[in-house]
Design a protein around this motif. Structure first.
Motif, PDB file in Angstrom:
ATOM      1  N   VAL A  73       6.819 -45.356   1.161  1.00  0.00           N
ATOM      2  CA  VAL A  73       5.420 -45.815   1.217  1.00  0.00           C
ATOM      3  C   VAL A  73       4.566 -44.635   0.920  1.00  0.00           C
ATOM      4  O   VAL A  73       3.507 -44.505   0.157  1.00  0.00           O
ATOM      5  N   LEU A  74       4.598 -44.055   1.903  1.00  0.00           N
ATOM      6  CA  LEU A  74       3.474 -42.708   2.176  1.00  0.00           C
ATOM      7  C   LEU A  74       3.357 -41.909   1.149  1.00  0.00           C
ATOM      8  O   LEU A  74       2.336 -41.412   0.631  1.00  0.00           O
ATOM      9  N   VAL A  75       4.630 -41.210   0.764  1.00  0.00           N
ATOM     10  CA  VAL A  75       4.798 -40.313  -0.353  1.00  0.00           C
ATOM     11  C   VAL A  75       4.434 -40.997  -1.637  1.00  0.00           C
ATOM     12  O   VAL A  75       3.581 -40.359  -2.349  1.00  0.00           O
ATOM     13  N   ARG A  76       4.620 -42.064  -1.972  1.00  0.00           N
ATOM     14  CA  ARG A  76       4.272 -42.772  -3.173  1.00  0.00           C
ATOM     15  C   ARG A  76       2.893 -42.949  -3.244  1.00  0.00           C
ATOM     16  O   ARG A  76       2.195 -42.603  -4.374  1.00  0.00           O
ATOM     17  N   SER A  77       2.228 -43.464  -2.158  1.00  0.00           N
ATOM     18  CA  SER A  77       0.777 -43.509  -1.899  1.00  0.00           C
ATOM     19  C   SER A  77       0.125 -42.172  -2.299  1.00  0.00           C
ATOM     20  O   SER A  77      -0.871 -42.137  -2.853  1.00  0.00           O
ATOM     21  N   LEU A  78       0.513 -41.223  -1.511  1.00  0.00           N
ATOM     22  CA  LEU A  78      -0.006 -39.984  -1.444  1.00  0.00           C
ATOM     23  C   LEU A  78      -0.125 -39.383  -2.950  1.00  0.00           C
ATOM     24  O   LEU A  78      -1.047 -39.166  -3.522  1.00  0.00           O
ATOM     25  N   VAL A  79       1.076 -39.505  -3.809  1.00  0.00           N
ATOM     26  CA  VAL A  79       1.364 -38.955  -5.096  1.00  0.00           C
ATOM     27  C   VAL A  79       0.391 -39.658  -5.935  1.00  0.00           C
ATOM     28  O   VAL A  79      -0.262 -39.054  -6.974  1.00  0.00           O
ATOM     29  N   GLN A  80       0.395 -40.743  -5.960  1.00  0.00           N
ATOM     30  CA  GLN A  80      -0.709 -41.535  -6.785  1.00  0.00           C
ATOM     31  C   GLN A  80      -1.975 -41.486  -6.795  1.00  0.00           C
ATOM     32  O   GLN A  80      -2.636 -41.205  -7.707  1.00  0.00           O
ATOM     33  N   GLY A  81      -2.416 -41.405  -5.373  1.00  0.00           N
ATOM     34  CA  GLY A  81      -4.017 -41.422  -4.982  1.00  0.00           C
ATOM     35  C   GLY A  81      -4.313 -39.952  -5.286  1.00  0.00           C
ATOM     36  O   GLY A  81      -5.413 -39.847  -5.885  1.00  0.00           O
ATOM     37  N   LEU A  82      -3.487 -39.009  -5.099  1.00  0.00           N
ATOM     38  CA  LEU A  82      -4.036 -37.585  -4.937  1.00  0.00           C
ATOM     39  C   LEU A  82      -3.874 -37.247  -6.698  1.00  0.00           C
ATOM     40  O   LEU A  82      -4.751 -36.449  -7.103  1.00  0.00           O
ATOM     41  N   SER A  83      -3.191 -37.609  -7.330  1.00  0.00           N
ATOM     42  CA  SER A  83      -2.980 -37.414  -9.099  1.00  0.00           C
ATOM     43  C   SER A  83      -4.529 -37.984  -9.591  1.00  0.00           C
ATOM     44  O   SER A  83      -4.736 -37.466 -10.445  1.00  0.00           O
ATOM     45  N   ILE A  84      -4.864 -39.296  -9.210  1.00  0.00           N
ATOM     46  CA  ILE A  84      -6.143 -39.527  -9.745  1.00  0.00           C
ATOM     47  C   ILE A  84      -7.121 -38.670  -9.134  1.00  0.00           C
ATOM     48  O   ILE A  84      -8.180 -38.345 -10.064  1.00  0.00           O
ATOM     49  N   PHE A  85      -7.145 -38.534  -7.857  1.00  0.00           N
ATOM     50  CA  PHE A  85      -8.122 -37.651  -7.336  1.00  0.00           C
ATOM     51  C   PHE A  85      -8.333 -36.282  -7.987  1.00  0.00           C
ATOM     52  O   PHE A  85      -9.573 -35.688  -8.434  1.00  0.00           O
ATOM     53  N   LEU A  86      -7.246 -35.701  -8.110  1.00  0.00           N
ATOM     54  CA  LEU A  86      -7.155 -34.329  -8.731  1.00  0.00           C
ATOM     55  C   LEU A  86      -7.763 -34.390 -10.300  1.00  0.00           C
ATOM     56  O   LEU A  86      -8.326 -33.526 -10.500  1.00  0.00           O
ATOM     57  N   ALA A  87      -7.350 -35.569 -11.163  1.00  0.00           N
ATOM     58  CA  ALA A  87      -7.942 -35.255 -12.351  1.00  0.00           C
ATOM     59  C   ALA A  87      -9.309 -35.634 -12.314  1.00  0.00           C
ATOM     60  O   ALA A  87     -10.056 -35.009 -13.150  1.00  0.00           O
ATOM     61  N   VAL A  88      -9.927 -36.511 -11.344  1.00  0.00           N
ATOM     62  CA  VAL A  88     -11.318 -36.686 -11.554  1.00  0.00           C
ATOM     63  C   VAL A  88     -12.176 -35.556 -10.904  1.00  0.00           C
ATOM     64  O   VAL A  88     -13.242 -35.237 -11.708  1.00  0.00           O
ATOM     65  N   LEU A  89     -11.616 -35.055  -9.976  1.00  0.00           N
ATOM     66  CA  LEU A  89     -12.261 -33.658  -9.763  1.00  0.00           C
ATOM     67  C   LEU A  89     -12.066 -32.595 -10.420  1.00  0.00           C
ATOM     68  O   LEU A  89     -13.311 -31.961 -10.592  1.00  0.00           O
ATOM     69  N   ALA A  90     -11.091 -32.429 -11.253  1.00  0.00           N
ATOM     70  CA  ALA A  90     -10.973 -31.609 -12.316  1.00  0.00           C
ATOM     71  C   ALA A  90     -12.331 -31.576 -13.440  1.00  0.00           C
ATOM     72  O   ALA A  90     -12.759 -30.686 -13.812  1.00  0.00           O
ATOM     73  N   VAL A  91     -12.167 -32.874 -13.978  1.00  0.00           N
ATOM     74  CA  VAL A  91     -13.174 -33.220 -14.877  1.00  0.00           C
ATOM     75  C   VAL A  91     -14.646 -32.970 -14.273  1.00  0.00           C
ATOM     76  O   VAL A  91     -15.497 -32.145 -15.194  1.00  0.00           O
ATOM     77  N   TYR A  92     -14.660 -33.697 -13.018  1.00  0.00           N
ATOM     78  CA  TYR A  92     -16.391 -33.600 -12.531  1.00  0.00           C
ATOM     79  C   TYR A  92     -16.606 -31.921 -12.214  1.00  0.00           C
ATOM     80  O   TYR A  92     -17.899 -31.501 -12.471  1.00  0.00           O
ATOM     81  N   ALA A  93     -15.667 -31.165 -11.805  1.00  0.00           N
ATOM     82  CA  ALA A  93     -16.071 -29.671 -11.692  1.00  0.00           C
ATOM     83  C   ALA A  93     -16.339 -28.853 -12.833  1.00  0.00           C
ATOM     84  O   ALA A  93     -17.104 -28.248 -12.829  1.00  0.00           O
ATOM     85  N   LEU A  94     -15.338 -29.189 -14.027  1.00  0.00           N
ATOM     86  CA  LEU A  94     -15.636 -28.453 -15.207  1.00  0.00           C
ATOM     87  C   LEU A  94     -17.044 -28.923 -15.885  1.00  0.00           C
ATOM     88  O   LEU A  94     -17.898 -28.309 -16.262  1.00  0.00           O
ATOM     89  N   MET A  95     -17.491 -30.094 -15.531  1.00  0.00           N
ATOM     90  CA  MET A  95     -18.890 -30.647 -16.157  1.00  0.00           C
ATOM     91  C   MET A  95     -20.067 -30.085 -15.159  1.00  0.00           C
ATOM     92  O   MET A  95     -20.954 -29.650 -15.718  1.00  0.00           O
ATOM     93  N   THR A  96     -19.784 -30.117 -13.921  1.00  0.00           N
ATOM     94  CA  THR A  96     -20.773 -29.614 -13.059  1.00  0.00           C
ATOM     95  C   THR A  96     -20.973 -28.026 -13.200  1.00  0.00           C
ATOM     96  O   THR A  96     -22.121 -27.672 -13.317  1.00  0.00           O
ATOM     97  N   LEU A  97     -20.045 -27.266 -13.305  1.00  0.00           N
ATOM     98  CA  LEU A  97     -20.041 -25.855 -13.462  1.00  0.00           C
ATOM     99  C   LEU A  97     -20.593 -25.538 -14.708  1.00  0.00           C
ATOM    100  O   LEU A  97     -20.546 -24.500 -15.124  1.00  0.00           O
ATOM    101  N   ASN A  98     -20.306 -26.338 -15.741  1.00  0.00           N
ATOM    102  CA  ASN A  98     -20.800 -25.877 -17.106  1.00  0.00           C
ATOM    103  C   ASN A  98     -22.079 -26.431 -17.657  1.00  0.00           C
ATOM    104  O   ASN A  98     -22.501 -26.622 -18.913  1.00  0.00           O
ATOM    105  N   GLY A  99     -22.592 -26.874 -16.616  1.00  0.00           N
ATOM    106  CA  GLY A  99     -24.052 -27.341 -16.881  1.00  0.00           C
ATOM    107  C   GLY A  99     -24.535 -28.695 -17.151  1.00  0.00           C
ATOM    108  O   GLY A  99     -25.530 -28.778 -17.854  1.00  0.00           O
ATOM    109  N   TYR A 100     -23.468 -29.570 -17.258  1.00  0.00           N
ATOM    110  CA  TYR A 100     -23.865 -30.928 -17.572  1.00  0.00           C
ATOM    111  C   TYR A 100     -24.723 -31.538 -16.464  1.00  0.00           C
ATOM    112  O   TYR A 100     -24.756 -31.055 -15.272  1.00  0.00           O
TER     113      TYR A 100
END
Length: 204
Positions: A73-100
């Motif tokens: 349960v713990l590994v499944r939860s971490l993989v699912q939650g972290l995958s969404i977090f990293l995807a959102v963070l990556a897009v947010y970082a790209l937009m923030t650092l590129n002047g959006y």
């Protein structure tokens, strides 16, 4: 249990990391309240109305000495939650650092988390079937929660007064591609970890 743990990882991560990096805050109290209004009905209604899976009576009983939150349960939860977090963070970082603008970046990140939450709901309905196959199993509460979530997301983005409360910018056409891309990725990521390659890792 996997849903409860995984769904809060993107919220916690996107609340903390931008603050630590001195970026504009991605999530404000209104955003977290909106997300909790998705999470609570999902836990108390959607999953409670799920039918038992085929072959459930053929499974061995749970061992009495087994931990409530075991490795699976713990590994499944971490993989699912972290995958969404990293995807959102990556897009947010790209937009923030590129002047959006702050409002643009926040709106797209929030949309990704909302759609990611729906992906987690659909994915965790069954660990043995893909989310698309499990859609054939009736659950009226699932579709009420999904429809209500998408409806109010449109209200939050489209109605100027509500949009101001959430500190979003007015939507423009150039925001559509990153929003659709992030939403698609966040929706399917939780289901990817159910593939045999990952499933073998969760055993034990």
């Amino acid at each position: 249990m996997a849903f409860i743990l995984s769904v809060h990882l993107p919220i916690a991560g996107m609340s903390l990391i931008p603050a630590l990096l001195d970026w504009p805050l991605a999530l404000l109290p209104a955003h977290i309240l909106f997300l909790e209004l998705i999470i609570d009905p999902s836990c108390s209604i959607v999953f409670e109305m799920e039918r038992e899976e085929a072959g459930v009576m053929k499974r061995p009983p749970r061992r009495l000495d087994e931990a409530l939150l075991g490795r699976k349960v713990l590994v499944r939860s971490l993989v699912q939650g972290l995958s969404i977090f990293l995807a959102v963070l990556a897009v947010y970082a790209l937009m923030t650092l590129n002047g959006y603008g702050e409002g643009e970046s926040r709106m797209i990140a929030f949309t990704g988390i909302v759609i990611g939450n729906l992906g987690l709901i659909f994915s965790n309905r069954s660990w043995n079937e893909s989310m698309f196959r499990s859609m054939k199993t009736p659950n009226k509460a699932l579709w009420w929660v999904t429809g209500g979530t998408l409806f109010f997301l449109c209200i939050v983005i489209g109605v100027p007064f509500v949009r101001e409360l959430f500190r979003f910018s007015a939507p423009e056409w150039q925001q559509l591609p990153p929003a659709l891309f992030l939403s698609m990725i966040c929706f399917i990521l939780p289901d990817i970890v159910k593939r045999p390659l990952f499933r073998a890792f969760f055993q034990g």
